[in-house]
Design a protein around this motif. Structure first.
Motif, PDB file in Angstrom:
ATOM      1  N   HIS A   5      50.779-120.931  56.385  1.00 32.21           N
ATOM      2  CA  HIS A   5      49.753-121.912  55.785  1.00 32.21           C
ATOM      3  C   HIS A   5      50.519-122.569  54.745  1.00 32.21           C
ATOM      4  O   HIS A   5      51.194-121.865  53.617  1.00 32.21           O
ATOM      5  CB  HIS A   5      48.753-121.105  55.183  1.00 32.21           C
ATOM      6  CG  HIS A   5      47.775-120.511  56.032  1.00 32.21           C
ATOM      7  ND1 HIS A   5      46.886-121.265  56.561  1.00 32.21           N
ATOM      8  CD2 HIS A   5      47.674-119.191  56.731  1.00 32.21           C
ATOM      9  CE1 HIS A   5      45.861-120.357  57.330  1.00 32.21           C
ATOM     10  NE2 HIS A   5      46.585-119.394  57.704  1.00 32.21           N
ATOM     11  N   ARG A   6      50.613-124.029  54.736  1.00 23.80           N
ATOM     12  CA  ARG A   6      51.539-124.679  53.666  1.00 23.80           C
ATOM     13  C   ARG A   6      50.642-124.714  52.415  1.00 23.80           C
ATOM     14  O   ARG A   6      49.439-124.804  52.137  1.00 23.80           O
ATOM     15  CB  ARG A   6      51.893-126.136  54.028  1.00 23.80           C
ATOM     16  CG  ARG A   6      52.462-126.255  55.609  1.00 23.80           C
ATOM     17  CD  ARG A   6      54.020-125.774  55.518  1.00 23.80           C
ATOM     18  NE  ARG A   6      54.579-126.517  54.802  1.00 23.80           N
ATOM     19  CZ  ARG A   6      55.251-127.617  55.312  1.00 23.80           C
ATOM     20  NH1 ARG A   6      55.038-127.948  56.572  1.00 23.80           N
ATOM     21  NH2 ARG A   6      56.034-128.431  54.729  1.00 23.80           N
ATOM     22  N   TRP A   7      51.340-124.561  51.401  1.00 22.78           N
ATOM     23  CA  TRP A   7      50.726-124.812  49.938  1.00 22.78           C
ATOM     24  C   TRP A   7      51.669-125.852  49.013  1.00 22.78           C
ATOM     25  O   TRP A   7      52.850-126.040  49.210  1.00 22.78           O
ATOM     26  CB  TRP A   7      50.474-123.624  49.486  1.00 22.78           C
ATOM     27  CG  TRP A   7      51.569-122.560  49.052  1.00 22.78           C
ATOM     28  CD1 TRP A   7      52.532-121.826  49.799  1.00 22.78           C
ATOM     29  CD2 TRP A   7      52.516-122.699  47.840  1.00 22.78           C
ATOM     30  NE1 TRP A   7      53.421-121.422  49.359  1.00 22.78           N
ATOM     31  CE2 TRP A   7      53.668-121.812  48.089  1.00 22.78           C
ATOM     32  CE3 TRP A   7      52.632-123.378  46.593  1.00 22.78           C
ATOM     33  CZ2 TRP A   7      54.672-121.522  47.223  1.00 22.78           C
ATOM     34  CZ3 TRP A   7      53.334-122.950  45.631  1.00 22.78           C
ATOM     35  CH2 TRP A   7      54.580-122.090  45.836  1.00 22.78           C
ATOM     36  N   SER A   8      51.125-126.505  48.175  1.00 18.19           N
ATOM     37  CA  SER A   8      51.832-127.119  47.138  1.00 18.19           C
ATOM     38  C   SER A   8      51.584-126.635  45.767  1.00 18.19           C
ATOM     39  O   SER A   8      50.178-126.226  45.492  1.00 18.19           O
ATOM     40  CB  SER A   8      51.326-128.804  47.038  1.00 18.19           C
ATOM     41  OG  SER A   8      51.823-129.210  48.389  1.00 18.19           O
ATOM     42  N   VAL A  64      44.036-118.637  46.385  1.00 17.82           N
ATOM     43  CA  VAL A  64      44.975-118.858  47.047  1.00 17.82           C
ATOM     44  C   VAL A  64      44.474-119.998  48.312  1.00 17.82           C
ATOM     45  O   VAL A  64      44.933-121.095  48.766  1.00 17.82           O
ATOM     46  CB  VAL A  64      45.675-117.777  47.974  1.00 17.82           C
ATOM     47  CG1 VAL A  64      46.407-118.085  49.105  1.00 17.82           C
ATOM     48  CG2 VAL A  64      46.370-116.992  46.925  1.00 17.82           C
ATOM     49  N   LEU A  68      44.256-123.452  47.459  1.00 18.09           N
ATOM     50  CA  LEU A  68      45.490-124.226  47.489  1.00 18.09           C
ATOM     51  C   LEU A  68      46.132-124.523  48.840  1.00 18.09           C
ATOM     52  O   LEU A  68      46.825-125.412  48.920  1.00 18.09           O
ATOM     53  CB  LEU A  68      46.521-123.489  46.538  1.00 18.09           C
ATOM     54  CG  LEU A  68      46.511-123.198  45.176  1.00 18.09           C
ATOM     55  CD1 LEU A  68      47.408-122.403  44.622  1.00 18.09           C
ATOM     56  CD2 LEU A  68      46.800-124.561  44.570  1.00 18.09           C
ATOM     57  N   VAL A  69      46.019-123.689  49.683  1.00 13.54           N
ATOM     58  CA  VAL A  69      46.566-123.738  51.044  1.00 13.54           C
ATOM     59  C   VAL A  69      45.855-124.803  52.110  1.00 13.54           C
ATOM     60  O   VAL A  69      44.621-125.015  51.840  1.00 13.54           O
ATOM     61  CB  VAL A  69      46.889-122.469  51.780  1.00 13.54           C
ATOM     62  CG1 VAL A  69      47.658-121.436  50.942  1.00 13.54           C
ATOM     63  CG2 VAL A  69      45.497-121.921  52.255  1.00 13.54           C
ATOM     64  N   PRO A 117      52.546-120.033  43.637  1.00 10.50           N
ATOM     65  CA  PRO A 117      51.419-120.901  42.917  1.00 10.50           C
ATOM     66  C   PRO A 117      51.293-120.736  41.628  1.00 10.50           C
ATOM     67  O   PRO A 117      50.586-121.541  40.974  1.00 10.50           O
ATOM     68  CB  PRO A 117      50.218-120.664  44.248  1.00 10.50           C
ATOM     69  CG  PRO A 117      50.724-119.924  45.119  1.00 10.50           C
ATOM     70  CD  PRO A 117      52.092-119.318  44.797  1.00 10.50           C
TER      71      PRO A 117
END
Length: 474
Positions: free
Chosen positions: A394-397, A380, A383-384, A334
């Motif tokens: 845990h998906r994050w972009s 974090v 973001l997730v 990230p």
């Protein structure tokens, strides 16, 4: 009583996580079948006949690949006791229980799995009381870690029934020759608490040694089976440097032609720099080190225990000792910028490490499983999304969509060029990255170090792995 031990994915190596518990169960008189689904088809008759079915889940990819098999096992054999064990089992306990898993075991699982088998055998014999007395933990639905993990007296792993070593990853020597590779473990767990590491939620800063005589006997058996090189799978070979050096010195004395590789933190390479030459003298060909990032802020967030400059120093120490360093990275995270990714590529070129780095390392994206210490960080958590049971993460972009697009492009490029020369593929990745960053690419550096770089035909991963859909990238 019949037990079926199943592995779905173990980085192209013969599964130690099946061979070790197989020895314990066979000592109890259990009829054990070990099945490696990375190399064999599922034996449905064996699945239906088993009284105990246990899945080894050492990593994220293995867990996702195991899920449909676990569902099949529960449907085809409703009366079987089903267990899951390994680093990623406790992290995904709720998901596994939803599939029909009865017991979830984490670190140092052999004794608990043996106790469960003993309980199953007693229940089959109609003596439920004896079964419960024999196994205080058999009725626990989840066994993760306690304040202090048990210190086991290990047995020599029993690899009976597994595909031969020649069916697994080989050592590519760079001169066109290959060597058959074995795999063992001299220790488990880790003293350190890196935020992104899957070892940490299970071992919580503890590590346990495997008795030296067990390790040496395991290697000797694999040498007799054709192994010419051995990978030590310890999370960090220098958690116990005295124990480690004692083993490799005895190993070299017993098998002078045998080579090996290990994994060691940058921090430990610097702390125990006097031992680097001893590794080389006893047959170590390369040392894998999880560098992860070249950004000091990111390294601090991950609590890696080293800095960018420390990496430079460790790389120089290994080169001076004639030991190949194989750095690994979580290339996409990230906090990455397009310029930062280009900096990573520049450093690898400047240090003549292009040939040392498997191209997949340049496409690795940070994995955030349930229980990760990364979730302690507010930046974090912001973001997730919620835990995704489909991907077990845990998906994050990334805040900058261009970074995610670059990741997709690099991953696609690596997947399409599996057999390409590393230098040629690296140059293509560089061209792509500089273009996406809008930077003028420096002229390619001349290759100064033309030494042959040995590497395994299936690259190493730690906590950042491809999803099952991406396993072909390996």
């Amino acid at each position: 009583m019949r037990a079926l031990l199943i592995s779905t994915f173990d980085l192209g190596r013969q599964p130690f996580g099946l061979a070790s518990p197989a020895a314990w169960l066979r000592r109890e008189g259990v009829d054990v079948r070990s099945l490696d689904l990375a190399k064999e088809k599922l034996d449905r008759e064996a699945l239906r006949a088993a009284d105990l079915v246990a899945f080894h889940l050492p990593m994220h990819t293995a867990t996702r690949l195991a899920a449909p098999v676990i569902k099949d096992a529960r449907a085809m054999n409703p009366s079987a006791r089903i267990c899951a064990y390994g680093l990623y089992a406790p992290l995904n306990a709720a998901f596994l229980r939803s599939l029909g898993v009865d017991d979830v075991l984490g670190g140092e699982f052999e004794a608990d799995l043996t106790a469960i088998a003993r309980d199953v055998a007693c229940r089959m014999a109609g003596d439920r009381r004896a079964g419960l007395e024999a196994c205080q933990t058999a009725d626990l639905k989840v066994r993760t870690t306690s304040a202090t993990l048990p210190r086991l007296l290990f047995l020599v792993p029993d690899r009976t029934g597994l595909p031969g070593l020649a069916n697994y990853a080989t050592l590519q020597c760079g001169d066109g020759t290959r060597r058959i590779v074995g795999y063992t473990e001299a220790s488990r767990g880790c003293r350190h608490l890196c935020r992104h590491c899957p070892v940490v939620p299970i071992y919580k800063g503890q590590f346990r040694v495997v008795q030296a005589d067990v390790v040496l006997a395991d290697v000797a058996a694999q040498v007799a089976a054709g192994a010419e090189h051995v990978t030590f799978g310890d999370p960090d070979f220098f958690n116990g440097p005295t124990h480690a050096v004692r083993i490799v010195e005895a190993l070299h004395a017993a098998h002078p032609a045998l080579t090996y590789d290990v994994t060691i933190k940058v921090e430990h390479l610097l702390q125990h720099r006097a031992l680097i030459s001893r590794l080389r003298e006893t047959g170590c060909l390369f040392v894998t080190s999880a560098v992860e990032s070249l950004d000091d802020r990111v390294l601090a967030l991950l609590e890696k225990g080293h800095t960018r400059q420390d990496f430079f120093e460790a790389a120089a120490l290994c080169r001076a000792a004639g030991l190949t360093m194989v750095p690994t990275f979580v290339a996409f995270h990230p906090w990455l910028s397009l310029e930062g990714y280009c900096d990573l590529l520049d450093v690898l070129a400047d240090l003549d490490l292009v040939g040392h780095v498997a191209p997949i390392q340049l496409a690795i994206r940070l994995l955030i499983p349930e229980g990760s210490r990364l979730l302690e960080l507010e930046e974090v958590r912001s973001l997730v999304g919620a835990f995704d049971a489909r991907t077990l993460t845990h998906r994050w972009s990334h805040p900058d969509p261009r970074v995610d697009r670059l990741h997709e492009e690099v991953a696609s490029l690596v997947g399409a060029r599996l057999t390409s020369d590393r230098t040629a593929l690296f140059d293509e990745i560089c061209a792509l990255a500089y273009q996406r960053a809008g930077l003028g690419r420096p002229a390619p550096r001349p290759v100064r170090d033309r030494a042959i770089v040995p590497y395994l035909s299936e690259p190493w991963y730690c906590c950042a792995e491809p999803n099952p859909e991406q396993v072909a990238l390996v």
